[in-house]
Design an enzyme around this catalytic site. Sequence first.
Site, PDB file in Angstrom:
ATOM      1  N   TYR A 178       0.842  -1.204   0.000  1.00  0.00           N
ATOM      2  CA  TYR A 178       0.000   0.000   0.000  1.00  0.00           C
ATOM      3  C   TYR A 178       0.879   1.257   0.000  1.00  0.00           C
ATOM      4  CZ  TYR A 178      -2.868   3.776   1.815  1.00  0.00           C
ATOM      5  OH  TYR A 178      -3.461   4.996   1.998  1.00  0.00           O
ATOM      6  N   ARG A 225       1.519   8.326  13.199  1.00  0.00           N
ATOM      7  CA  ARG A 225       1.186   9.546  13.936  1.00  0.00           C
ATOM      8  C   ARG A 225      -0.298   9.886  13.852  1.00  0.00           C
ATOM      9  NH1 ARG A 225       3.142  14.334  10.830  1.00  0.00           N
ATOM     10  NH2 ARG A 225       1.225  13.738   9.768  1.00  0.00           N
ATOM     11  N   ARG A 235     -11.454   4.939  10.465  1.00  0.00           N
ATOM     12  CA  ARG A 235     -10.513   4.015   9.826  1.00  0.00           C
ATOM     13  C   ARG A 235      -9.087   4.359  10.220  1.00  0.00           C
ATOM     14  NH1 ARG A 235     -10.229   6.463   3.671  1.00  0.00           N
ATOM     15  NH2 ARG A 235      -9.473   8.475   4.331  1.00  0.00           N
ATOM     16  N   PHE A 293      17.229  18.482   0.555  1.00  0.00           N
ATOM     17  CA  PHE A 293      15.825  18.242   0.208  1.00  0.00           C
ATOM     18  C   PHE A 293      15.381  16.844   0.659  1.00  0.00           C
ATOM     19  CE2 PHE A 293      12.893  16.315  -2.883  1.00  0.00           C
ATOM     20  CZ  PHE A 293      11.830  17.193  -2.828  1.00  0.00           C
TER      21      PHE A 293
END
Length: 368
Positions: A178, A225, A235, A293
């Site tokens: 996922y 988190r 969910r 970055f």
Amino acid sequence: MIRRVTYYSFHVSELVYLMQMKKEFKQFRPSDRRLTDLSQSTDDLNYCYEALKKVSRSFAVVIQQLPEELKNPVCLFYLVLRGLDTIEDDMNIDNTVKKEMLLSFADRINKEEFILENVGDTQDYQDLMLHFDKVIREYQKLGPEYKAVITEITHEMAIGMNKYAHETVESYKDWDDYCYYVAGLVGIGLSRLFLASKLETSPKLANKSLSNEMGLFLQKTNIIRDFAEDLEQGRIFWPEESWKNKANTLKELQADEKSGLAALNEVVINALGHVPACLEFLECLENQQVFRFCAIPQLMAIATLKELYNNPEVLHKNVKIRKGRTAKYFISIKDFKSTKKEFISILNSLEKKDHTGKIKSILAEIQR
Ligand code: MG
């Protein structure tokens, strides 16, 4: 307010970083290197950067770390994916229609300057879709090497979104799969944009599994988190394997601190398992701006995991790292050595509380 003043009087160095970062953010302007051809393009590109600030303030800040050459490709990559995600997240679109919209999205941005009315969960997202022609026009000005990456990644993400419209994340393996679609692909796409710019040359950047783990590490941290916030909507995105053997329902998991913390610590340690790959990735970057970055979000993620680990508050609210800590990373991180040192220091402090021995072996792996 009182609490803040007291806090910063003990963390004066962080306050200095915070002020420096505010200054940097104020100076943030889109790259104007390409604003030469059409008069309209100025407005389009400015719109893109303004929209970026609205839909993701943190990404808008971190993108200014990049070399000029990469700012527009990365900004537009982000906005294109944000457009796709805005469609996915809009629960008012009929599922069959949505599926078709997602799967044709990558192709359409190469063919037409379309806009979408009344799509998006928030005002900022709706505004982005209503002016999506501007994003597309700027996207179409990118070099073919950049557009090819963005098109390919966008399409694969659309396939993943359709897949997970029906499937649940049961095992840790499903969780990886996922997260590959929603974040690993972003890591893979960014690596390919870096290579396309020729500012980075390491063949390791073409290694999909390293780039994937960069994305997985960030995504899992956010998912962990956001437990309480997501649960409010009924969910969560933790894999069932992490909690189903500890509680019957999510509400039960939330109410029983012992089970809740056991599941929490398990997912945190799973996420930390990506650290060796993340460090291997960061080590091969040659351009300092590209390095910053990539490294800043990774450092913020591991600092967040440190706050989340064994913290019962996570079960009830959104726990965040201090702004001063974020600012410290923004200002002070310059090279791989200091980044790795910070990773090791955080892992060492977590290792003392971990009885599974897993953090110890992660530490051994990166110090080998
Ligand atoms: Mg989504």
